[in-house]
Design an enzyme around this catalytic site. Structure first.
Site, mmCIF file in Angstrom:
data_model
loop_
_atom_site.group_PDB
_atom_site.id
_atom_site.type_symbol
_atom_site.label_atom_id
_atom_site.label_comp_id
_atom_site.label_asym_id
_atom_site.label_seq_id
_atom_site.Cartn_x
_atom_site.Cartn_y
_atom_site.Cartn_z
ATOM 1 N N GLY A 251 60.808 27.498 55.295
ATOM 2 C CA GLY A 251 60.109 28.752 55.090
ATOM 3 C C GLY A 251 58.701 28.708 55.646
ATOM 4 N N ALA A 252 58.177 29.899 55.892
ATOM 5 C CA ALA A 252 56.792 30.039 56.344
ATOM 6 C C ALA A 252 56.123 31.100 55.493
ATOM 7 C CB ALA A 252 56.736 30.412 57.825
ATOM 8 N N GLY A 253 56.348 30.980 54.176
ATOM 9 C CA GLY A 253 55.711 31.884 53.232
ATOM 10 C C GLY A 253 54.283 31.467 52.980
ATOM 11 N N GLY B 45 54.081 27.164 52.073
ATOM 12 C CA GLY B 45 54.541 26.365 53.202
ATOM 13 C C GLY B 45 53.862 26.761 54.497
ATOM 14 N N ASN C 245 57.066 23.585 41.076
ATOM 15 C CA ASN C 245 56.445 23.330 39.776
ATOM 16 C C ASN C 245 57.404 22.593 38.848
ATOM 17 O OD1 ASN C 245 53.924 24.671 40.254
ATOM 18 N ND2 ASN C 245 55.006 26.617 40.083
ATOM 19 N N LYS D 45 49.788 18.725 36.203
ATOM 20 C CA LYS D 45 49.770 20.138 36.592
ATOM 21 C C LYS D 45 50.673 20.951 35.679
ATOM 22 C CE LYS D 45 50.948 23.387 40.278
ATOM 23 N NZ LYS D 45 51.547 23.585 41.628
ATOM 24 N N GLU E 73 60.055 32.060 37.342
ATOM 25 C CA GLU E 73 60.501 30.676 37.142
ATOM 26 C C GLU E 73 60.403 30.300 35.658
ATOM 27 O OE1 GLU E 73 59.594 28.145 41.041
ATOM 28 O OE2 GLU E 73 57.760 28.892 40.108
#
Length: 311
Positions: free
Chosen positions: A7-9, A12, A102, A184, A267
């Site tokens: 992906g290129a969101g 990323g 996550n 995190k 999520e």
């Protein structure tokens, strides 16, 4: 190293774009429409640390011709099954898979698909979004990836990958990457649970009659779960979390709340459900997290009615 970003969101695209600009051998695995856009316009990033536009390589799944040295995943948890099948042709005997999702729940699925020796631990810290025209907007100066070995046999290869990534952006190597991931996770679980449950920012919650106590208690539940599982938060992270969650002027809320407000997928299981279940397994009482999870599951059931979740 030949590195494939799935992906290129926003996430990323940001890290892959920075690495490509620095001369890294980066390829983006995307859908045909995004591939055509990337080939035509390149990756575009708007950031307080510097804008960039750079040409990049982009392919579709059908164009994968050989395994890559590393595959980096930054997909949402609810897309993980599709992501695994999409990258499968790119994962060879010596390929490293670096997930930036996550929580920890995704590790089991990736281990099952590719074998634990190929799957590193990792996480990222960044605030970004993807605009309608494909531009990546980065908010604030912070953007970092932490990675490291989960098995002793991964140490050399993961250190090499770190050195490559560090040429393009802030990449951090951890010998105890699972502890870093927990560090995190406990924070985002507290932030998502509280702001989604109250449909409000941290500051708005703190300005209610008992909001400060509510936020402190939900943080305490998350800390108790992490500690019971053998990963107590480091003091610096704990102090940061308590300070942020007690700020009456804070405009911060979880990205999950923004997803809810626009009617999107969330999520819930990856961030909240899994930490609740790990708490139950250690007999940690988590009444506030349990309430938040019911709230999130009820939201999800509006779109995907299902049988009650098994305890």
């Amino acid at each position: 190293m030949r590195i494939l970003f799935l992906g290129a969101g926003a996430t990323g695209g940001y890290f892959g774009g920075r690495l490509a600009k620095a001369g890294g051998d980066v390829t983006f695995l995307v859908r045909p429409k995004r591939r055509d856009q990337l080939i035509r316009d390149g990756i575009k990033i708007e950031s307080p640390v510097g804008n960039l536009t750079t040409p990049v390589k982009a392919i579709t799944r059908e164009e994968i011709s050989a395994p890559y040295d590393a595959v980096i995943l930054s997909s949402k948890a609810y897309d993980l099954s599709d992501a695994i099948e999409t990258i499968r042709p790119a994962v060879g005997e010596n390929t490293l898979v670096l997930p930036l999702l996550n929580g920890l729940k995704h590790l089991e699925a990736l281990d099952d698909a590719f074998g634990a020796p190929r799957v590193l631990g990792g996480m990222c810290q960044i605030s970004v979004t993807l605009t309608d025209d494909g531009t990546i907007q980065h908010f604030g100066p912070f953007a970092a990836v932490t990675l490291g070995p989960r098995l002793a046999e991964q140490k050399t290869a993961s250190a090499k990958l770190h050195d490559v990534l560090a040429k393009g952006f802030d990449a951090r190597y951890s010998d105890d990457v699972i502890a870093a991931m927990w560090g995190k996770w406990f924070f985002i679980a507290a932030l998502a649970s509280s702001t989604c449950l109250m449909r409000a920012t941290v500051g708005e919650i703190n300005r209610t009659e008992n909001g400060r106590e509510f936020l402190a208690n939900i943080v305490s539940e998350c800390v108790a779960i992490a500690t019971a599982n053998g990963y107590p938060p480091e003091q610096a992270m704990l102090e940061f979390t308590k300070s942020l969650m007690s700020d009456s002027n804070s405009k911060i809320s979880a990205s999950m709340l923004r997803d809810i407000e626009r009617g999107g997928r969330i999520e819930a299981e990856q961030i909240v459900g899994d930490i609740v279940r790990r708490g139950r397994a250690q007999n940690v009482a988590t009444p506030l997290l349990e309430t938040a999870l019911i709230h999130l599951q009820a939201y999800e059931n509006r779109f995907t009615p299902s049988e009650p979740v098994s305890r």
